[in-house]
Each structure stands twice: as C-alpha cells, then as structure tokens.
Design a protein around this motif. Structure first.
Motif, PDB file in Angstrom:
ATOM      1  N   PRO A 189       0.848  -1.196   0.000  1.00  0.00           N
ATOM      2  CA  PRO A 189       0.000   0.000   0.000  1.00  0.00           C
ATOM      3  C   PRO A 189       0.886   1.250   0.000  1.00  0.00           C
ATOM      4  O   PRO A 189       2.110   1.156   0.061  1.00  0.00           O
ATOM      5  CB  PRO A 189      -0.775  -0.114   1.328  1.00  0.00           C
ATOM      6  N   GLU A 190       0.265   2.398  -0.054  1.00  0.00           N
ATOM      7  CA  GLU A 190       0.999   3.664  -0.054  1.00  0.00           C
ATOM      8  C   GLU A 190       1.931   3.758   1.163  1.00  0.00           C
ATOM      9  O   GLU A 190       1.470   3.798   2.301  1.00  0.00           O
ATOM     10  CB  GLU A 190       0.011   4.819  -0.033  1.00  0.00           C
ATOM     11  N   CYS A 191       3.240   3.777   0.915  1.00  0.00           N
ATOM     12  CA  CYS A 191       4.257   3.892   1.964  1.00  0.00           C
ATOM     13  C   CYS A 191       5.613   3.879   1.256  1.00  0.00           C
ATOM     14  O   CYS A 191       5.687   4.045   0.046  1.00  0.00           O
ATOM     15  CB  CYS A 191       4.157   2.753   2.979  1.00  0.00           C
ATOM     16  N   LYS A 192       6.677   3.660   1.990  1.00  0.00           N
ATOM     17  CA  LYS A 192       8.009   3.531   1.387  1.00  0.00           C
ATOM     18  C   LYS A 192       8.586   2.144   1.625  1.00  0.00           C
ATOM     19  O   LYS A 192       9.791   1.936   1.584  1.00  0.00           O
ATOM     20  CB  LYS A 192       8.948   4.604   1.938  1.00  0.00           C
ATOM     21  N   GLY A 193       7.719   1.165   1.882  1.00  0.00           N
ATOM     22  CA  GLY A 193       8.168  -0.197   2.077  1.00  0.00           C
ATOM     23  C   GLY A 193       9.103  -0.326   3.268  1.00  0.00           C
ATOM     24  O   GLY A 193       8.948   0.347   4.289  1.00  0.00           O
ATOM     25  N   ILE A 194      10.107  -1.177   3.145  1.00  0.00           N
ATOM     26  CA  ILE A 194      11.045  -1.404   4.247  1.00  0.00           C
ATOM     27  C   ILE A 194      12.036  -0.257   4.408  1.00  0.00           C
ATOM     28  O   ILE A 194      12.850  -0.269   5.331  1.00  0.00           O
ATOM     29  CB  ILE A 194      11.813  -2.730   4.065  1.00  0.00           C
ATOM     30  N   HIS A 195      11.960   0.745   3.543  1.00  0.00           N
ATOM     31  CA  HIS A 195      12.884   1.867   3.635  1.00  0.00           C
ATOM     32  C   HIS A 195      12.416   2.936   4.631  1.00  0.00           C
ATOM     33  O   HIS A 195      13.143   3.886   4.895  1.00  0.00           O
ATOM     34  CB  HIS A 195      13.109   2.472   2.248  1.00  0.00           C
ATOM     35  N   ASN A 196      11.213   2.790   5.153  1.00  0.00           N
ATOM     36  CA  ASN A 196      10.742   3.621   6.265  1.00  0.00           C
ATOM     37  C   ASN A 196       9.726   2.801   7.049  1.00  0.00           C
ATOM     38  O   ASN A 196       8.517   2.892   6.822  1.00  0.00           O
ATOM     39  CB  ASN A 196      10.135   4.933   5.779  1.00  0.00           C
ATOM     40  N   ARG A 197      10.226   1.999   7.974  1.00  0.00           N
ATOM     41  CA  ARG A 197       9.366   1.085   8.719  1.00  0.00           C
ATOM     42  C   ARG A 197       8.393   1.807   9.651  1.00  0.00           C
ATOM     43  O   ARG A 197       7.408   1.221  10.098  1.00  0.00           O
ATOM     44  CB  ARG A 197      10.223   0.086   9.504  1.00  0.00           C
ATOM     45  N   ARG A 198       8.668   3.069   9.955  1.00  0.00           N
ATOM     46  CA  ARG A 198       7.754   3.819  10.819  1.00  0.00           C
ATOM     47  C   ARG A 198       6.391   4.024  10.169  1.00  0.00           C
ATOM     48  O   ARG A 198       5.397   4.273  10.861  1.00  0.00           O
ATOM     49  CB  ARG A 198       8.361   5.177  11.172  1.00  0.00           C
ATOM     50  N   LEU A 199       6.339   3.933   8.849  1.00  0.00           N
ATOM     51  CA  LEU A 199       5.078   4.095   8.143  1.00  0.00           C
ATOM     52  C   LEU A 199       4.251   2.816   8.110  1.00  0.00           C
ATOM     53  O   LEU A 199       3.093   2.835   7.695  1.00  0.00           O
ATOM     54  CB  LEU A 199       5.326   4.568   6.709  1.00  0.00           C
ATOM     55  N   LEU A 200       4.825   1.696   8.539  1.00  0.00           N
ATOM     56  CA  LEU A 200       4.149   0.406   8.471  1.00  0.00           C
ATOM     57  C   LEU A 200       3.301   0.170   9.718  1.00  0.00           C
ATOM     58  O   LEU A 200       3.595   0.686  10.802  1.00  0.00           O
ATOM     59  CB  LEU A 200       5.169  -0.714   8.291  1.00  0.00           C
ATOM     60  N   ASP A 201       2.262  -0.634   9.559  1.00  0.00           N
ATOM     61  CA  ASP A 201       1.316  -0.897  10.657  1.00  0.00           C
ATOM     62  C   ASP A 201       1.710  -2.164  11.410  1.00  0.00           C
ATOM     63  O   ASP A 201       1.166  -3.254  11.163  1.00  0.00           O
ATOM     64  CB  ASP A 201      -0.105  -1.030  10.096  1.00  0.00           C
ATOM     65  N   LYS A 202       2.633  -2.030  12.335  1.00  0.00           N
ATOM     66  CA  LYS A 202       3.169  -3.193  13.057  1.00  0.00           C
ATOM     67  C   LYS A 202       2.138  -3.862  13.957  1.00  0.00           C
ATOM     68  O   LYS A 202       2.249  -5.046  14.248  1.00  0.00           O
ATOM     69  CB  LYS A 202       4.377  -2.754  13.884  1.00  0.00           C
ATOM     70  N   LYS A 203       1.146  -3.105  14.430  1.00  0.00           N
ATOM     71  CA  LYS A 203       0.216  -3.650  15.411  1.00  0.00           C
ATOM     72  C   LYS A 203      -1.119  -4.075  14.819  1.00  0.00           C
ATOM     73  O   LYS A 203      -2.015  -4.502  15.543  1.00  0.00           O
ATOM     74  CB  LYS A 203      -0.008  -2.625  16.524  1.00  0.00           C
ATOM     75  N   LYS A 204      -1.268  -3.965  13.515  1.00  0.00           N
ATOM     76  CA  LYS A 204      -2.539  -4.332  12.883  1.00  0.00           C
ATOM     77  C   LYS A 204      -2.413  -5.679  12.174  1.00  0.00           C
ATOM     78  O   LYS A 204      -1.531  -5.868  11.329  1.00  0.00           O
ATOM     79  CB  LYS A 204      -2.972  -3.262  11.879  1.00  0.00           C
ATOM     80  N   LEU A 205      -3.300  -6.593  12.525  1.00  0.00           N
ATOM     81  CA  LEU A 205      -3.347  -7.868  11.825  1.00  0.00           C
ATOM     82  C   LEU A 205      -3.840  -7.657  10.401  1.00  0.00           C
ATOM     83  O   LEU A 205      -4.683  -6.793  10.144  1.00  0.00           O
ATOM     84  CB  LEU A 205      -4.281  -8.837  12.545  1.00  0.00           C
ATOM     85  N   ALA A 206      -3.314  -8.457   9.486  1.00  0.00           N
ATOM     86  CA  ALA A 206      -3.714  -8.328   8.089  1.00  0.00           C
ATOM     87  C   ALA A 206      -4.774  -9.340   7.683  1.00  0.00           C
ATOM     88  O   ALA A 206      -5.468  -9.151   6.672  1.00  0.00           O
ATOM     89  CB  ALA A 206      -2.492  -8.471   7.177  1.00  0.00           C
ATOM     90  N   TYR A 207      -4.937 -10.422   8.461  1.00  0.00           N
ATOM     91  CA  TYR A 207      -5.876 -11.490   8.112  1.00  0.00           C
ATOM     92  C   TYR A 207      -6.540 -12.026   9.378  1.00  0.00           C
ATOM     93  O   TYR A 207      -5.970 -11.969  10.468  1.00  0.00           O
ATOM     94  CB  TYR A 207      -5.156 -12.646   7.386  1.00  0.00           C
ATOM     95  N   SER A 208      -7.751 -12.566   9.212  1.00  0.00           N
ATOM     96  CA  SER A 208      -8.468 -13.181  10.329  1.00  0.00           C
ATOM     97  C   SER A 208      -9.286 -14.354   9.805  1.00  0.00           C
ATOM     98  O   SER A 208      -9.716 -14.357   8.640  1.00  0.00           O
ATOM     99  CB  SER A 208      -9.391 -12.158  11.003  1.00  0.00           C
ATOM    100  N   MET A 209      -9.510 -15.345  10.666  1.00  0.00           N
ATOM    101  CA  MET A 209     -10.347 -16.475  10.276  1.00  0.00           C
ATOM    102  C   MET A 209     -11.800 -16.041  10.156  1.00  0.00           C
ATOM    103  O   MET A 209     -12.340 -15.354  11.025  1.00  0.00           O
ATOM    104  CB  MET A 209     -10.241 -17.595  11.307  1.00  0.00           C
ATOM    105  N   TYR A 210     -12.419 -16.440   9.066  1.00  0.00           N
ATOM    106  CA  TYR A 210     -13.836 -16.167   8.843  1.00  0.00           C
ATOM    107  C   TYR A 210     -14.412 -17.283   7.986  1.00  0.00           C
ATOM    108  O   TYR A 210     -13.911 -17.546   6.878  1.00  0.00           O
ATOM    109  CB  TYR A 210     -14.027 -14.811   8.156  1.00  0.00           C
ATOM    110  N   ASN A 211     -15.426 -17.952   8.505  1.00  0.00           N
ATOM    111  CA  ASN A 211     -16.043 -19.086   7.806  1.00  0.00           C
ATOM    112  C   ASN A 211     -15.007 -20.125   7.373  1.00  0.00           C
ATOM    113  O   ASN A 211     -15.052 -20.650   6.251  1.00  0.00           O
ATOM    114  CB  ASN A 211     -16.855 -18.608   6.597  1.00  0.00           C
TER     115      ASN A 211
END
Length: 445
Positions: free
Chosen positions: A121-143
C-alpha cells in the motif's frame, strides 16, 4: 552476441543522455530495476519493475517483454499490472502510491507461468518502517478460512469475505464491497476510494490513472501477489493475494520476494525464495501448480540471509545461494528433502559484493551471474560443478569466469535458452538500463 538493451529509461535524472538515445516505444519508461527472466515453451519472458521515480517506492508497475526467437528480437513492452495511486511525480520525495516490486517467476508442471511479486500500500516499504502498521493484523479467520482485514480511522476492523463483501466486527454484512484485488471500495454501489491509499488525489506527472484513499484501509505492510499465464506470457490473470497461505506472526510486516526465479523440482514442486525482516530466508512451495502455497512449520525459516536463489543437483539435492553482508564468500544452504528443510552449508568460494545474484544448473554444471568486485561492478558468469561428500551433494567447486560487462553491474537473471545457449538479463546502470546477452554453453565451460 552483442549486448541488447531490453528496458531503457527516458529521463536524464536517472540515465545518461547518450544512453537515453537508445529508448524507443518498444523498451521505454521513466526508470527500471529488478529483472526476472524465464523460458516458457519456446518463449523467453522478461519481467521488470517499471518505476516512476527511480526508487524502491512510488508508482511502480509490473511490465514484461517477450522473445520467441531466443532473445534475438523482443515484443513491445507490456504492462501486466499498474498499482493504485493518488499522485505520481518523477522524484523519490513522492510516495503517494501503492507499488509492485521484486518479480520472481517459476514454471509450474502444468505449463503455467507463475509470477509472484511484492505489493505495498501507499508507503516507502522497508525503507521507512515507521510508516508500516506493526500492530494491525492483516488477516483473520472467517467461515473457516483466512480473510483480509481492513480498518476504519478509529481502529475498528472489517473482514473482506470471499465474495468481496465487507463484514463488520460484529459479523454483520455492511454496504461496503471491495471489487478487485487492487483495492477499489464501493458503498451502496458508489465508489468511495481505494483501501491501499491515504488522502486526496494529487498531481499526476506520468499520465497514470489516479484516485483517492478510502475510509477503510488495509494495513500498511507487504503482501505477496501472484499472477498466472497459461499462454507463455501473452496474457495474465488478475492478481491473487497469496500471503495468508504462509504468513506467520514472527514474519512482522515484511516477508518479501527474493527476486529472480523460483525452482520447479524433479518431483514437480514449485519453490519460491523469500526473506524476512529478521534477515533470514523463507522457502515456500506449491505442489498443486500454484493453487496454494505452504512453508514447513517445523522449520519456518531457511538457513541463509537476504535475497537468494536455488538450484537442484542431479541427485535431487537443492542448493541455495544467498547474498553476503559484505564482499566475500557466498552463503550456502542445502536441502535434502525437496525444499522442506534446510541446513546451513559451508560458505562457497564464490566472491561477490552485497548484491542479488542469479544461479542456474544444467546437469552437473552450475552457472552464476554476479558482480565480481567489492562494489557492484564488472559482471561475470562464474561456472562450477556440484561436489559430493559421503555420496551426497554438499556444495559447488568453482573454476572459471567469463566477463559479462565492464563497469556497473547489479541484479541479474540467468536462463537456459536451449541445449546450446544460456542468456542473462542484467542491470548495466544504477537504474533504467537493463540489458540481455546470450552465451554458448560450450564457450563457458
């Protein structure tokens, strides 16, 4: 064969004027990096990052060219995928775009070409880790299956179900729907923005299709998208997010593609090399032509570092060659069980700087393209042979080098064209100048 320019930049910010003169409608773009090269049927497919700003972020498209005559002539450049963007500028100060980066192709046993690539998504990838969402899960079990999660500005989560409908945290269906893998969000049939972007539409300096951010957003981290071609690269499927097939918590916000090519083993397994924030590598595999991907639970990380590539010896042993932390011998990993588990091998006597390298094998012979100096300079193809200890392949003995070029040399990708020739696609300038050469195998060995 003389050097052929396959992808050529057209902007003096990133390439010398005399080299820009070689750009044309067949090969041109603002900037290019990270080659992947594979043979499918009788066709060579060259994939690359087409960049807007010469950096590892910003508006980066996935493009290809194809050759049906062994690399003598190539099709015009074709766009496989363009990321969502809200602003594009020819400067690395702009990162108001999602982006693709680091392609890796593999040929499935059924004949399909699978192309896996990082998507941010919109960010600078691993070149600015402060922009990344370290505390947000990306996937969850559903059905009974893992599904992507998106969030509103208050931190409330929503699940994207298999029909692309949006389910809230109380498991109720909402009026929202994500209509494609590129993140277009609709509410009650009205377009309300893109889940991979933040904010308003801005300037557009390169004529891309631009849009704006949605009220619900995907976590900022890297995802692995897969494209599939069943006709030797003429057409490609829509992307599929395969990250949830193999992602584990300890990967953090980055488990990314090691660019180049994957390996199809003698047993028909497709293996793709990845690496993680922890500087360890990851080996994922598919035994169903890329329909799903797995990693070994008992050994989730391979014994190597950073970007790496794999080859298979005639006895089935798989050797992984890594990227060293500084100029010196090359890290080596070994798998005796078709890529499920890996042991750390003794560093092999292949000297190179900190840079991706490419490696292929033909019978007992091993061919590696790499920079040969302490900096990214003077590309060579080094040739070796598998060696054995106690009846098992345990390394490579290197014995001859053939020059590719003089001067700058960085990422590259090798391919066997036929019984007589191999080819190499390589970065011959720091950005925007991607060349191809082919060599007689008999001249190399």
């Amino acid at each position: 064969m003389e050097e052929k320019v396959i992808f050529c930049g057209n902007n003096e910010k990133f390439l010398k004027k005399e080299l820009i003169a070689q750009s044309n409608k067949s090969n041109s773009g603002t900037a290019f990096r990270i080659p992947s090269l594979i043979k499918s049927g009788s066709t060579l497919i060259a994939a690359i990052d087409k960049q807007s700003c010469g950096a590892d972020w910003g508006f980066i498209e996935l493009v290809i060219r194809r050759s049906e005559d062994g690399g003598e002539t190539w099709s015009d450049i074709e766009t496989v995928a363009a990321p969502p963007a809200r602003e594009t500028r020819i400067t690395d100060e702009c990162y108001a775009s999602a982006f693709f980066i680091d392609p890796c192709m593999v040929s499935a046993p059924n004949g399909d070409v699978l192309l896996l690539i990082d998507f941010y998504p919109e960010c600078k990838g691993i070149h600015n880790r402060r922009l990344l969402d370290k505390k947000k899960l990306a996937y969850s079990m559903y059905n009974g299956e893992l599904r992507p999660i998106i969030y509103d500005r208050d931190g409330n989560f929503y699940i994207i179900d298999k029909n692309k409908d949006i389910i809230d945290s109380k498991m109720n269906k909402t009026d929202y729907k994500v209509t494609d893998a590129y993140g277009s969000l609709y509410k009650g049939g009205k377009y309300v923005g893109n889940i991979f972007l933040n904010g308003k539409t801005g300037k557009n300096k390169i004529g891309a299709k631009i849009t704006f951010g949605a009220p619900l957003k995907a976590p900022k981290r890297n995802y692995i998208y897969m494209f599939r071609s069943g006709d030797n690269g003429k057409t490609w499927s829509d992307p599929v997010d395969v990250t949830s097939d193999f992602l584990i918590k300890s990967d953090g916000t980055f488990v990314g593609i090691a660019p180049g090519v994957g390996l199809t083993t003698k047993q028909g397994k497709c293996i793709i090399p990845l690496y993680v924030d922890r500087k360890e590598t990851v080996s994922i595999y598919s035994d169903n032509n890329g329909e799903s991907w797995k990693r070994t639970v008992t050994q989730p990380y391979s014994c190597n570092i950073d970007e790496w590539q794999m080859i298979q010896a005639p006895d089935g042993t798989i050797i992984g060659l890594g990227r060293q932390k500084k100029y010196g011998k090359t890290p080596l990993s070994i798998s005796y069980d078709d890529g499920k588990n890996w042991i750390k091998g003794k560093k092999t006597e292949l000297y190179a700087p900190k840079c991706q390298k490419s490696v292929i094998s033909i019978g007992d012979y091993v061919f590696c393209s790499h920079a040969s100096e302490k900096r990214r300079e003077n590309g060579v193809i080094t040739v070796g042979k598998f060696c054995k200890k106690s009846g098992k392949t345990d390394g490579i003995i290197w014995y001859t080098k053939t020059p590719i070029n003089n001067g700058f040399f960085a990422y590259s990708c090798l391919v066997q064209i036929d019984d007589e020739y191999i080819g190499v696609l390589y970065e011959a300038q720091p950005s925007s100048y991607i060349c191809f050469k082919k060599y007689k195998i008999s001249d190399l060995i």
